[in-house]
Design an enzyme around this catalytic site. Structure first.
Site, mmCIF file in Angstrom:
data_model
loop_
_atom_site.group_PDB
_atom_site.id
_atom_site.type_symbol
_atom_site.label_atom_id
_atom_site.label_comp_id
_atom_site.label_asym_id
_atom_site.label_seq_id
_atom_site.Cartn_x
_atom_site.Cartn_y
_atom_site.Cartn_z
ATOM 1 N N ARG A 243 56.301 9.420 59.703
ATOM 2 C CA ARG A 243 55.199 8.987 58.860
ATOM 3 C C ARG A 243 55.452 7.536 58.471
ATOM 4 N NH1 ARG A 243 52.648 12.510 60.633
ATOM 5 N NH2 ARG A 243 51.567 14.206 59.591
ATOM 6 N N GLU A 272 47.704 3.521 57.310
ATOM 7 C CA GLU A 272 46.826 3.726 58.480
ATOM 8 C C GLU A 272 45.375 3.819 58.033
ATOM 9 O OE1 GLU A 272 48.165 7.073 60.800
ATOM 10 O OE2 GLU A 272 50.203 6.309 60.850
ATOM 11 N N HIS A 290 49.254 6.015 66.266
ATOM 12 C CA HIS A 290 49.547 7.412 65.899
ATOM 13 C C HIS A 290 49.202 8.372 67.048
ATOM 14 C CE1 HIS A 290 50.209 10.060 62.095
ATOM 15 N NE2 HIS A 290 50.623 10.681 63.191
HETATM 16 C C1 DGY Z 1 51.485 15.599 63.029
HETATM 17 O O1 DGY Z 1 51.203 16.635 63.633
HETATM 18 O O2 DGY Z 1 51.982 15.610 61.906
HETATM 19 C C2 DGY Z 1 51.249 14.310 63.743
HETATM 20 O O3 DGY Z 1 51.421 13.209 62.968
HETATM 21 C C3 DGY Z 1 49.926 14.318 64.477
HETATM 22 O O4 DGY Z 1 50.157 15.111 65.578
#
Ligand code: DGY
Length: 333
Positions: A243, A272, A290
């Site tokens: 993240r 984002e 992402h």
């Molecule tokens: C998640 O699944 O947490 C990703 O960031 C998106 O696939």
């Protein structure tokens, strides 16, 4: 849910059609079909009276959302493994089941982390930009030199499913694997992956590649800050597919611009869809939007798991990826 009742559900973005068909076969579905994140006002308005919701990481599921949805809400099925967008405690207090999509995206996300490691270390995106710029060039002994990936040391921060999948790939490249996590896996896992535990600071000093796989929490926000970047080798490559807020972007942009570390490969960003202008200005940053789990196969598997969760919750069965069994486990163990 019976054959006669079709529970109202909200889906906050278009998913693979096969998954939507499974929902519409048994539910009354409201689908937000925009290309953007569902606007907050609309999300709250459309949540009202729903029995279930399939949400994305761009939707905040908090007290306000739960108030807006009302007491009939049974289940929130997040279309992501990460669930920092969901206030799971608030769901639990209201007896709302909260689910995510683990496992189905592990290998694909590990592939993305490895792709970013390779691209950043070997200057792949930079080389592509260079050729497209039309700049005259000729092969040269010192042209665009990168860092070796094979036989290097990779430090994996967050040694859960995805971190371990990165370790398996690293073994194929004859890399040494060190890791840090708050909990250590069983000894067999360490042995199988030849992975050695380090405290975070030692890992940062020792690693040629640092790959982040922690979830986002108050403990991990800005885990990688200016002080920790200063511990890394000048040849180090930092990769983040977890993240964005795990890294202090301002500090990273500064470290990259000053060549304090060699490069970074980033799939996720602090705010984002914004990307810090300092990162955009760095040739030694490989930046992708992402895409960690973004393959046809994995996005379908995630959609099917989110729908499995949704329908199980609505039908009074235990969802396969339930985060808060204490909310009101339909099938207590
Ligand atoms: C998640 O699944 O947490 C990703 O960031 C998106 O696939």
């Amino acid at each position: 849910m019976t054959a006669e009742t079709r529970p109202p559900v909200l889906v906050t973005r278009r998913l693979p059609q096969q998954a939507l068909d499974r929902i519409t076969a048994v539910c009354d579905m409201t689908l937000y079909d925009g290309e953007d994140a569902m606007p907050r006002g609309r999300l709250l308005a459309e949540a009202a009276g729903k029995a279930g919701a399939v949400t994305l990481l761009t939707d905040r599921v908090d007290e306000e959302f739960l108030d807006a949805a009302g007491p009939q809400l049974t289940i929130v099925a997040n279309y992501a493994v990460g669930f920092d967008n969901i206030d799971v405690d608030a769901c639990t207090r209201r007896g709302v089941l909260a689910c995510n999509t683990p496992e189905v995206l592990t290998e694909t996300t590990a592939d993305t982390a490895f792709a970013l490691m390779m691209a950043a270390a070997r200057r792949i995106a930079e080389g592509d930009r260079f050729l497209r710029s039309g700049t005259a060039w000729i092969w040269g002994p010192l042209m665009m030199l990168g860092q070796d990936v094979h036989h290097a040391t990779v430090g994996i921060v967050g040694f859960g499913r995805i971190g371990q999948a990165v370790a398996r790939r690293a073994r194929g490249f004859s890399m040494r694997v060190v890791y840090h996590d708050t909990a250590r896996p069983p000894a067999e896992v360490e042995q199988e992956l030849a992975a050695e535990y380090r405290d975070l600071e030692d890992l940062l000093r020792e690693s040629d590649f640092i790959s982040l796989h922690t979830s986002l929490s108050t403990q991990t926000r800005h885990l990688i800050n200016a002080e920790r970047l200063a511990l890394m080798k000048p040849t180090a490559v930092l990769v983040n597919t977890s993240r964005g807020p795990v890294v202090d972007e301002q500090a990273l942009a500064r470290a990259l611009a000053r060549r304090q570390i060699f490069a970074a490969g980033l799939d996720v960003f602090e705010r984002e869809p914004e990307v810090h202008p300092g990162l955009l200005a760095c040739d030694n940053a490989v930046l992708i939007p992402h895409l960690g789990s973004a393959t046809v196969q994995t996005r379908l598997a995630m959609a099917n798991l989110a729908v499995d969760n949704l329908l199980a919750g609505l039908q009074g069965r235990r969802p396969p990826a339930l985060l808060n069994p204490q909310a009101r486990d339909p099938e207590p163990r």
